[in-house]
Design an enzyme around this catalytic site. Sequence first.
Site, short mmCIF file in Angstrom:
data_model
loop_
_atom_site.label_atom_id
_atom_site.label_comp_id
_atom_site.label_asym_id
_atom_site.label_seq_id
_atom_site.Cartn_x
_atom_site.Cartn_y
_atom_site.Cartn_z
N SER A 19 30.79 9.04 30.62
CA SER A 19 30.84 10.43 31.08
C SER A 19 30.13 11.36 30.09
O SER A 19 29.52 12.36 30.48
CB SER A 19 32.27 10.88 31.34
N ASN A 20 30.19 11.04 28.80
CA ASN A 20 29.43 11.84 27.84
C ASN A 20 27.93 11.61 28.00
O ASN A 20 27.14 12.54 27.86
CB ASN A 20 29.87 11.52 26.40
N ARG A 71 26.86 -9.52 12.60
CA ARG A 71 26.69 -8.09 12.83
C ARG A 71 25.25 -7.68 12.50
O ARG A 71 24.64 -6.86 13.20
CB ARG A 71 27.66 -7.34 11.93
N MET A 96 31.53 1.23 21.23
CA MET A 96 32.72 0.70 20.57
C MET A 96 32.41 -0.42 19.58
O MET A 96 33.13 -1.42 19.52
CB MET A 96 33.71 0.20 21.64
N LEU A 99 29.29 0.17 13.00
CA LEU A 99 27.94 -0.13 12.49
C LEU A 99 27.97 -0.29 10.97
O LEU A 99 28.75 0.38 10.29
CB LEU A 99 27.00 0.99 12.90
N ASN A 113 27.83 10.92 16.50
CA ASN A 113 28.93 10.32 17.25
C ASN A 113 29.82 11.43 17.79
O ASN A 113 29.95 12.49 17.17
CB ASN A 113 29.75 9.43 16.30
N HIS A 115 33.78 12.13 18.73
CA HIS A 115 35.10 11.56 18.48
C HIS A 115 36.16 12.47 19.12
O HIS A 115 36.10 13.69 18.95
CB HIS A 115 35.34 11.44 16.97
N SER A 142 35.15 16.30 18.12
CA SER A 142 34.20 16.59 17.05
C SER A 142 32.92 15.80 17.29
O SER A 142 32.98 14.64 17.71
CB SER A 142 34.76 16.13 15.69
N VAL A 150 33.96 5.10 8.92
CA VAL A 150 34.18 5.41 10.34
C VAL A 150 34.80 6.81 10.51
O VAL A 150 35.79 7.13 9.84
CB VAL A 150 35.07 4.33 10.99
N ASP A 151 34.21 7.61 11.39
CA ASP A 151 34.71 8.95 11.76
C ASP A 151 34.79 9.92 10.58
O ASP A 151 35.64 10.82 10.56
CB ASP A 151 36.10 8.85 12.44
N ALA A 179 35.95 19.21 27.21
CA ALA A 179 35.39 19.86 26.02
C ALA A 179 34.27 19.01 25.43
O ALA A 179 33.24 19.53 24.99
CB ALA A 179 36.49 20.10 24.99
N GLU A 180 34.46 17.70 25.43
CA GLU A 180 33.42 16.80 24.91
C GLU A 180 32.10 17.01 25.65
O GLU A 180 31.02 17.02 25.05
CB GLU A 180 33.84 15.34 25.06
C1 GRF Z 1 35.09 9.62 24.57
O1 GRF Z 1 36.40 10.08 24.56
C2 GRF Z 1 34.48 9.71 23.21
O2 GRF Z 1 34.95 10.79 22.47
C3 GRF Z 1 34.91 8.42 22.56
O3 GRF Z 1 34.84 7.47 23.59
C4 GRF Z 1 35.03 8.10 24.84
C5 GRF Z 1 33.85 7.75 25.69
O4 GRF Z 1 33.98 8.22 27.00
N1 GRF Z 1 34.08 8.13 21.41
P1 GRF Z 1 32.74 8.16 27.98
O5 GRF Z 1 32.28 6.71 28.03
O6 GRF Z 1 31.69 9.07 27.44
O7 GRF Z 1 33.25 8.63 29.32
#
Ligand code: GRF
Length: 224
Positions: A19-20, A71, A96, A99, A113, A115, A142, A150-151, A179-180
């Site tokens: 979705s992002n 890896r 997921m 790295l 990224n 988060h 964020s 990580v993060d 919001a993302e």
């Molecule tokens: C989102 O919540 C993002 O913040 C996290 O993973 C999720 C991915 O969702 N890192 P989508 O695949 O973008 O719908």
Amino acid sequence: MPSGPRRRPTAVLISGRGSNLQALIDAAAAPDYPAEIVLVLSNRPEAKGLERAAAAGLPTRIVPHGDYPTRAAFEAALSEALSEAGAELVCLAGFMRVLTEAFVGRWQGRLVNIHPSLLPAFPGLDTHARALAAGVKLHGCSVHLVSAEVDQGPIIGQAAVPVLPEDDEAALAARVLEAEHRLFPLCLGLLAEGRVSVEGGRAVIRGAPDAGGLIMNPDQRRPG
Ligand code: GRF
């Protein structure tokens, strides 16, 4: 199409729903958006986001991590795909895989990224459940430059949402996700325009308006 300023070639790495990715695709559909998506890459063949990319006519690649013995070998395949696509910026949009320092180092300042928390609160997984358990009144997301930890890289932007008394994990996740979808295209745009620099480990944004006012929950304008 009229020739405007150069759009930075950008790859989006996904593992799932996408979705992002869709929010970035929609933003990049505007001819004046400063980034252009040149590759959507997934480490999982069944990622729904690949269908979104195909529907938008974008090039896709599948690099299944399980096909690689180490890896480093997986990341070498990623790097090859990215350089073949001519990517200059890379967005992790629900990708997921952790790295390595070597990969992150090669893309330093060009790898972002998203988060689902207001970092540095709640790094890692299950952020919404942890926010509910902690009883925070504001939660959010964020966008940050990726560093080896990580993060933890420099934060480019954040968006806050209220946590409401009736929220369960799904309701809160949905509010944060909206919001993302607004924050990620904004922050990628700033990076693509060259307005993000890192000073003393912190991201500094040139010429971006600050949020006005106070973000408060409970909201003083609506007494209960
Ligand atoms: C989102 O919540 C993002 O913040 C996290 O993973 C999720 C991915 O969702 N890192 P989508 O695949 O973008 O719908």
